[in-house]
Scaffold this active site. Structure first.
Site, PDB file in Angstrom:
ATOM      1  N   ASP A  65     -13.022   3.046   4.477  1.00  9.12           N
ATOM      2  CA  ASP A  65     -11.943   2.546   5.190  1.00  9.12           C
ATOM      3  C   ASP A  65     -12.241   2.187   6.736  1.00  9.12           C
ATOM      4  OD1 ASP A  65     -10.181   2.915   4.363  1.00  9.12           O
ATOM      5  OD2 ASP A  65      -9.766   4.515   4.388  1.00  9.12           O
ATOM      6  N   ARG A  80      -5.348  16.395   3.263  1.00  6.41           N
ATOM      7  CA  ARG A  80      -4.464  15.185   3.666  1.00  6.41           C
ATOM      8  C   ARG A  80      -2.995  16.111   2.959  1.00  6.41           C
ATOM      9  NH1 ARG A  80      -3.863   9.175   2.530  1.00  6.41           N
ATOM     10  NH2 ARG A  80      -2.737   8.060   3.820  1.00  6.41           N
ATOM     11  N   TRP A  90      -5.619   1.578  -7.033  1.00  7.77           N
ATOM     12  CA  TRP A  90      -6.582   2.811  -7.128  1.00  7.77           C
ATOM     13  C   TRP A  90      -6.983   4.104  -6.366  1.00  7.77           C
ATOM     14  CZ3 TRP A  90      -4.719   4.748 -12.375  1.00  7.77           C
ATOM     15  CH2 TRP A  90      -5.081   6.530 -12.860  1.00  7.77           C
ATOM     16  N   ASP A  91      -6.599   4.978  -5.452  1.00  4.44           N
ATOM     17  CA  ASP A  91      -6.345   5.857  -4.548  1.00  4.44           C
ATOM     18  C   ASP A  91      -7.020   7.018  -4.653  1.00  4.44           C
ATOM     19  OD1 ASP A  91      -7.588   6.074  -2.109  1.00  4.44           O
ATOM     20  OD2 ASP A  91      -5.738   5.373  -0.432  1.00  4.44           O
ATOM     21  N   MET A  92      -7.813   8.224  -3.706  1.00  2.00           N
ATOM     22  CA  MET A  92      -7.694   8.986  -4.301  1.00  2.00           C
ATOM     23  C   MET A  92      -8.077   9.968  -3.253  1.00  2.00           C
ATOM     24  SD  MET A  92      -9.980  11.133  -5.327  1.00  2.00           S
ATOM     25  CE  MET A  92     -10.465  12.941  -6.604  1.00  2.00           C
ATOM     26  N   ASN A  93      -7.897  10.340  -2.540  1.00  5.51           N
ATOM     27  CA  ASN A  93      -7.740  11.077  -0.946  1.00  5.51           C
ATOM     28  C   ASN A  93      -8.412  12.150  -1.038  1.00  5.51           C
ATOM     29  OD1 ASN A  93      -7.838   8.494   0.437  1.00  5.51           O
ATOM     30  ND2 ASN A  93      -5.717   8.664  -0.406  1.00  5.51           N
ATOM     31  N   ASP A 152       0.797  -0.959   0.323  1.00  2.00           N
ATOM     32  CA  ASP A 152       0.275  -0.458   0.067  1.00  2.00           C
ATOM     33  C   ASP A 152       0.635   0.815   0.075  1.00  2.00           C
ATOM     34  OD1 ASP A 152      -2.585   1.971   0.700  1.00  2.00           O
ATOM     35  OD2 ASP A 152      -2.932   0.184   1.318  1.00  2.00           O
TER      36      ASP A 152
END
Ligand code: DGJ
Length: 740
Positions: A547, A442, A476-479, A365
């Site tokens: 999460d 973030r 594929w994250d997007m925070n 991760d």
């Protein structure tokens, strides 16, 4: 191809009909597309009665001089504003003269076999389908709008979208471009929708339709966890197995709006599409603009029926087909095991732990790239950190594969930290507005995906890593949500197009990558479920739904999402206890069972946590592997849902195995006896309960029910099925169907 599903009468009645629903409208003598029927299938759909009566309405204005014909009580297919309808319109804009009154009337129609894909946007696949294209026009503005309606032979889903074409010599500015409008007759409806936030996604709310306008929407740049792009309009009192439902969702991941408006004459309008707030599209002469696709379901028999219609369709027509019948690998993810504290040795040790507990894949991760030691830096610089991953990702991937594991890796491509090489090189590549300090989320900024050079850069960086050939999975994250949405790549008067152009760019990038790497399992994530929608799921077979890894928190999230999404598209792992999001302590079993019916299962635990509960973890990971095939394509049902209990049932696609998971949340003395009524079984077959070999007939399990284990705080007696004393208990029943 079986009998045609679209029929048209001489007097311009249009009917779309299959075995699940009929949808009928006509072009009125005035040229207005007038809605006639949406509901159960009709054997003679061209002969439906119009419930709309032409009558004199006090105060109402007549439409273009037509006697007793006003649009404010007329159910329409694609309403506009300014010619006697005062409800929120599907289309609105301005022509070059500043004129904002639009009037779209019928021009022509065509029927095409199958389904055209939408230009630049994801949309449901065709196959055994037909599409009716109605062309409306506004001769004054020289605007044409094609309304596309696709019906499928075997699905209860109607797909709709609209295509705007500027046929004139002057620019037209479009402000509302909804994908669909549904004007339904007066009835006692409730609205069901989902709301939430980070780690608390997919809460279900049911409310009566107000005598006004109710809106769920997003202006965050993502579909978002705050409101899911979903609305169901239901007969009041609808339950799992009773009640007529009209449900709508979108194949879109950006700013959307869905509204329900009860007009002055009590009929109800549902609009779905791009959020008109802060949207503005300049349509130049000869140019075309396509809306995202809206999907509609009519379910005559309650929420279970509605969910099944969505699940079947999403699996078959939205999810990438190459993963359709593929069992998902079990995995160990490094995030809650080590957070940013990852290096090659640690990852290799965790890979050994993964082997010991018997999972299939190691997922690295966040934290592996140049300088990334916390969330303050490095997004954008997608090269392995030289100090901690000295041999690089391809070499690490090869080592992990050599151990017999699959290898997966995390990216957050759409973002950049101000502290990064990328930002230093290209400060204007972020979404920003000149003269304003960009807000951080973030500690990061959003890259401007409306620009081709940004897409090309990201493709190059990701391709460099994926091309090593040893990557099996990408998260594929997007925070963060978007702010200061402006682009240095667009002209001054196109700034309100940027949010939608961003989505077009994102989809372009995803299409290019998933086309080049069709075998890589992509998992959609946006701080969990902040962009869990059919747009993203068109490219990615599964999504990290939240999460929230505490099982009790997760129950309502999975349960809520299950109204729309099949659990095949969800991932869930066993996280640490005490849980890192809410501090709750729970058993490994309950942590596993909360996600037992999701297709992608695994753990995210440190070495020490694994060692502390190794046998149990090995047991549950074996169960995950043994049931991995079953968790694809089966039938999910919600059986019990109240403040203290959840019971879900899942039947494997081959009908051979029935799973029932029961959760009892807070313990109490002297509890009532509970049973669950199973559903969808073969009434004449016997089902053997694996844990003790007892046998039950299908009809008995459905009509007499299955006793749920008793949570006892006192004496435990023989011949009674008990669950662990205390809070957060769970039990999994597995029944094997015997030969008839
Ligand atoms: C948010 C995701 O939801 C988590 O699972 C994890 O990948 C972190 N981002 C990493 O920064």
């Amino acid at each position: 191809m079986p009998a045609t599903m679209i029929t048209v009468s001489k007097d311009k009645v249009f009917a779309l009909s299959n075995s699940k629903f009929s949808y009928v409208f006509r072009a009125s003598p005035e040229g207005i597309l007038e809605h006639l029927h949406y509901g159960g299938p009709l054997s003679d759909p061209l002969n439906v009665v119009s419930h709309h009566i032409r009558t004199q309405r006090e105060v109402a204005s007549t439409f273009q001089g037509g006697r007793y014909f006003n649009l404010s009580d007329t159910p329409q297919e694609y309403p506009s504003f300014g010619t006697s309808d005062y409800r929120f319109p599907a289309v609105h804009g301005r022509n070059a003269d500043g004129n904002t009154v639009f009037s779209l009337t019928y021009k022509s129609y065509s029927i095409v076999k199958d389904k055209p894909r939408l230009k630049k946007l994801p949309s449901a696949r065709g196959g055994d389908s037909e599409t009716l294209i109605i062309t409306l026009h506004d001769p004054l503005h020289k605007l044409e709008v094609d309304l596309l309606y696709t019906i499928y032979q075997d699905y209860g889903v109607l797909a709709r979208s609209a295509r705007f074409k500027n046929k004139g010599e002057q620019e037209i500015q479009i402000q509302h471009a909804f994908s669909s409008a549904l004007d339904l007759p007066q009835a006692d409806y409730e609205i069901m929708h989902m709301h939430g936030t980070w780690a608390r996604e997919f809460n279900v709310e049911r409310i009566d339709v107000p005598k006004s306008r109710f809106v769920v929407d997003s202006a965050r740049g993502t579909s978002s966890a705050a409101h899911s792009p979903f609305i169901a309009l239901m007969e009041k009192g609808t339950t799992e197995d009773h009640g007529r439902i009209y449900a709508t969702t979108l194949v879109y991941s950006g700013n959307f709006a869905m509204s329900v408006e009860r007009g002055e004459f009590e009929d109800v309008r549902v609009l779905a599409g791009i959020n008109p707030f802060n949207f503005h599209w300049r349509l130049k002469p000869s140019k075309t603009f396509c809306t995202p696709e809206a999907l509609h379901v009519f379910a005559p028999n309650g929420l279970r029926n509605m969910s099944h219609l969505w699940h079947d369709f999403i699996r078959e027509k939205i999810s990438p087909p190459q993963f359709k019948n593929i069992a998902r690998p079990t995995y160990l993810n490094t995030w809650e095991a080590a957070y940013f504290d990852v290096n090659e040795d640690k990852v290799l040790t965790l890979a050994d732990k993964a082997l010991e507990i018997g999972v299939d894949m190691l997922v690295l991760d966040d934290g592996w790239f140049e300088g990334r030691r916390d969330d303050t830096s490095s997004l954008g610089d997608w090269r392995a950190d030289k100090d901690r991953f000295a041999s690089g990702i391809p070499a690490l991937a090869a080592k992990i594969k050599a151990k017999g594991l699959k290898f997966g890796i995390w990216f957050e491509p759409e973002m950049v930290n101000p502290k990064s090489q990328l930002y230093q090189d290209h400060p204007d590549w972020i979404l920003h507005v000149p003269g304003r300090t960009p807000s951080l989320g973030r500690n990061q900024l959003t890259l401007d995906l409306s620009r081709d050079e940004v897409i090309d850069y990201l493709f190059g960086q990701i391709d460099d890593i994926l091309s090593c050939g040893d990557i099996d999975y990408v998260k594929w994250d997007m925070n963060r949500n978007m702010t200061e949405v402006g682009s240095a790549g667009q002209s001054r008067n196109r700034q309100r197009e940027v949010s939608h152009r961003y989505m077009i760019g994102l989809y372009k990038l995803l299409k290019k990558l998933t086309k080049k790497y069709p075998h890589i399992l992509f998992e959609n994530c946006a701080s969990g479920g902040n962009r869990f929608d059919l747009g993203m799921l068109s490219y990615m077979p599964q999504g990290w739904i939240s999460d929230m890894c505490d099982p009790i928190g997760r129950l309502s999230i999975i349960g809520g999402a299950s109204y729309i999404y099949p659990l095949d598209v969800m991932a869930a792992y066993i996280g640490p206890s005490p849980n890192h999001q809410n501090g709750r302590i729970s058993s490994v079993q309950t942590r596993f069972l909360a996600g037992v019916f999701t297709a992608a299962r695994g753990v995210s635990l440190s070495e020490a946590e694994i060692e502390a509960h190794k046998d149990e973890i090995i047991h549950f990971m074996k169960l995950a592997k043994d049931t991995a095939d079953d968790m694809i394509g089966g039938r999910f049902n919600r059986l019990i849902l109240n403040h203290n209990e959840v019971c879900w049932q899942y039947i494997s696609a081959d009908n051979s195995t029935v799973y029932v998971a029961y959760f009892h949340i807070l313990s109490a003395p002297n509890l009532p006896f509970r049973r669950a009524y199973l559903t969808g079984l073969d009434p004449h077959c016997e089902y053997m309960l694996v844990e003790d070999g007892s046998r039950y007939r299908g009809d008995a399990l459905m009509h007499n029910g299955m006793p749920m284990p008793y949570v006892s705080t006192g004496h435990v007696r023989e011949n009674t099925r008990y669950m662990a004393k205390g809070d957060f208990s769970s039990h999994l029943f597995i029944f094997k169907k015997a030969a008839p």
